[in-house]
Scaffold this motif. Structure first.
Motif, PDB file in Angstrom:
ATOM      1  N   VAL A 213      77.520 101.667  59.072  1.00 46.83           N
ATOM      2  CA  VAL A 213      78.249 102.881  59.473  1.00 46.83           C
ATOM      3  C   VAL A 213      79.100 102.594  60.705  1.00 46.83           C
ATOM      4  CG1 VAL A 213      76.662 104.631  58.531  1.00 46.83           C
ATOM      5  CG2 VAL A 213      76.270 103.733  60.830  1.00 46.83           C
ATOM      6  N   THR A 214      80.295 103.161  60.709  1.00 45.65           N
ATOM      7  CA  THR A 214      81.197 102.983  61.842  1.00 45.65           C
ATOM      8  C   THR A 214      82.131 104.181  61.948  1.00 45.65           C
ATOM      9  OG1 THR A 214      82.804 101.458  62.847  1.00 45.65           O
ATOM     10  CG2 THR A 214      82.956 101.753  60.504  1.00 45.65           C
ATOM     11  N   LEU A 285      79.737 111.399  58.471  1.00 41.60           N
ATOM     12  CA  LEU A 285      78.988 110.207  58.087  1.00 41.60           C
ATOM     13  C   LEU A 285      77.649 110.617  57.506  1.00 41.60           C
ATOM     14  CD1 LEU A 285      79.258 107.481  60.904  1.00 41.60           C
ATOM     15  CD2 LEU A 285      79.843 107.210  58.483  1.00 41.60           C
ATOM     16  N   PHE A 286      77.197 109.880  56.517  1.00 41.76           N
ATOM     17  CA  PHE A 286      75.842 110.052  56.002  1.00 41.76           C
ATOM     18  C   PHE A 286      75.323 108.651  55.703  1.00 41.76           C
ATOM     19  CE2 PHE A 286      72.486 111.118  52.986  1.00 41.76           C
ATOM     20  CZ  PHE A 286      71.901 112.203  53.625  1.00 41.76           C
ATOM     21  N   SER A 287      74.072 108.394  56.021  1.00 40.98           N
ATOM     22  CA  SER A 287      73.588 107.009  55.982  1.00 40.98           C
ATOM     23  C   SER A 287      73.570 106.427  54.570  1.00 40.98           C
ATOM     24  CB  SER A 287      72.189 106.909  56.562  1.00 40.98           C
ATOM     25  OG  SER A 287      71.746 105.566  56.400  1.00 40.98           O
ATOM     26  N   ILE A 300      79.130 117.294  52.701  1.00 39.95           N
ATOM     27  CA  ILE A 300      79.169 117.643  54.131  1.00 39.95           C
ATOM     28  C   ILE A 300      80.603 117.942  54.551  1.00 39.95           C
ATOM     29  CG2 ILE A 300      78.770 116.793  56.485  1.00 39.95           C
ATOM     30  CD1 ILE A 300      76.493 115.034  55.256  1.00 39.95           C
ATOM     31  N   ALA A 301      81.529 117.101  54.096  1.00 37.06           N
ATOM     32  CA  ALA A 301      82.941 117.306  54.460  1.00 37.06           C
ATOM     33  C   ALA A 301      83.433 118.655  53.941  1.00 37.06           C
ATOM     34  CB  ALA A 301      83.792 116.173  53.901  1.00 37.06           C
ATOM     35  N   ASN A 302      82.975 119.025  52.738  1.00 35.07           N
ATOM     36  CA  ASN A 302      83.445 120.283  52.136  1.00 35.07           C
ATOM     37  C   ASN A 302      82.812 121.512  52.761  1.00 35.07           C
ATOM     38  OD1 ASN A 302      85.210 119.097  50.393  1.00 35.07           O
ATOM     39  ND2 ASN A 302      83.720 118.924  48.715  1.00 35.07           N
ATOM     40  N   ALA A 303      81.653 121.326  53.434  1.00 32.73           N
ATOM     41  CA  ALA A 303      80.894 122.482  53.902  1.00 32.73           C
ATOM     42  C   ALA A 303      81.726 123.420  54.775  1.00 32.73           C
ATOM     43  CB  ALA A 303      79.649 122.008  54.663  1.00 32.73           C
TER      44      ALA A 303
END
Ligand SMILES: [Zn+2]
Length: 338
Positions: A213-214, A285-287, A300-303
């Motif tokens: 992740v970055t 980000l999600f792991s 998550i982005a759409n939430a």
């Protein structure tokens, strides 16, 4: 430029450009799973003649389990090295301080011209110190550091952020292997530490799937967080951002770290998703430790983003596809050209 052999990827990139609508990227994040074999990129230390790999704990199904890992420090070090090489090859288009030019770990704090400039700045004027840091060196602008000389405490927060590269539980394994330095006829006498005797040593090799992740806060490049002002002009900010994207790609595509002289990692593939941010909402980000992380990122982005439309996600199925995505993103780092 167009990905003719990959219409699906090209479609996602066109949709992202449409959503961006000429706005500059404010940030991006990458979540990926990468397959690496027989590497020893990061070690805890050595006990007698045995090198010990890094192990960290991660969560799996609510339980904590140990896995092999490479620290974010190692990844960020690689990013900075790639950025330095790009800046040195840019014929002065990307500024470097004297210390970063020669890989001094103290970076601009060791630069005589910077030290001279600090003498003219009152120790309470941190904004002016950060102005100097950001203007003088692309590495200190992007990598951040703390300036303490002259009894001050002026922080430059890093634009680039890296998590640990974490082995995915049950998909990663480390073994230790015995190596020998043959020195036929060597005597036992090595009192002066010349290390000329016969050596037996053990070194780990780890293989598996790793979660990466970055985040890059592109909107903060050339920006002074204390005065809340840009101190670098837009064309140079765009050049710095393009270099950052390229260095970030190389960090994954050409991994750096320990033991590469004899255990150069076998990179066997990567897949994942890039999240682009064009507004004030940071990239999500999600792991990638979790299965289905790409869908989680999308959800998550759409939430909160249905109305604002400032986040776009683009998936990649190979290291090369990630390169094509980040190369396209270099067109979005500055305001659209008229
Ligand atoms: Zn520097």
């Amino acid at each position: 430029m167009a990905n003719e052999n990959n219409p699906q990827l090209e479609q996602q990139l066109r949709e992202t450009a449409t959503l961006g609508n000429g706005r500059a990227l404010t940030g991006l994040s990458i979540a990926a799973r990468a397959s690496l074999s027989a590497h020893s990129l990061n070690n805890e230390g050595t006990i007698n003649n045995e090198q010990i790999e890094r192990i960290v704990n991660v969560v799996q199904d609510g339980e904590v389990v140990p896995v092999n890992a490479v620290s974010g420090d190692v990844l960020k070090h690689g990013f900075i090295d790639h950025l330095r090489a790009l800046a040195l090859g840019a014929d002065g288009a990307l500024p470097l301080c004297a210390s970063c030019r020669r890989s001094d770990p103290n970076r601009i704090n060791e630069d005589p011209q910077f030290q001279e400039a600090l003498k003219g700045i009152n120790k309470t004027e941190n904004a002016r110190v950060v102005d100097e840091v950001v203007r003088r060196c692309v590495i200190d602008d992007l990598g951040g550091l703390l300036v303490t000389q002259g009894n001050r405490n002026a922080p430059r927060r890093s634009v680039a952020q890296f998590g640990w590269l974490l082995g995915v539980p049950e998909h990663v394994r480390t073994e230790r292997y015995t190596h020998i330095k043959l020195a036929l006829g060597a005597t036992e006498d090595d009192a002066e530490g010349s290390n000329r005797g016969q050596n037996l040593f053990k070194r780990p090799a780890s293989s598996g799937q790793y979660a990466f992740v970055t985040q890059l806060a592109l909107g903060r490049i050339g920006y002074n967080d204390i005065s809340a002002k840009y101190v670098v002009e837009p064309a140079e900010r765009a050049r710095r951002a393009s270099a950052a994207l390229q260095a970030l790609y190389l960090t994954l595509a050409a991994p750096t770290g320990a033991q590469r002289n004899t255990q150069l990692p076998h990179l066997q593939g990567a897949h994942g998703v890039v999240c682009f941010a064009f507004g004030t909402t940071p990239p999500v980000l999600f792991s990638p430790l979790e299965e289905g992380f790409e869908n989680q990122m999308r959800d998550i982005a759409n939430a909160f983003e249905q109305q604002r439309r400032s986040l776009a996600l683009v998936e990649f199925a190979s290291v090369a596809e990630l390169g094509a995505i980040l190369e396209r993103a270099t067109l979005w780092v500055g305001p659209a050209r008229a």
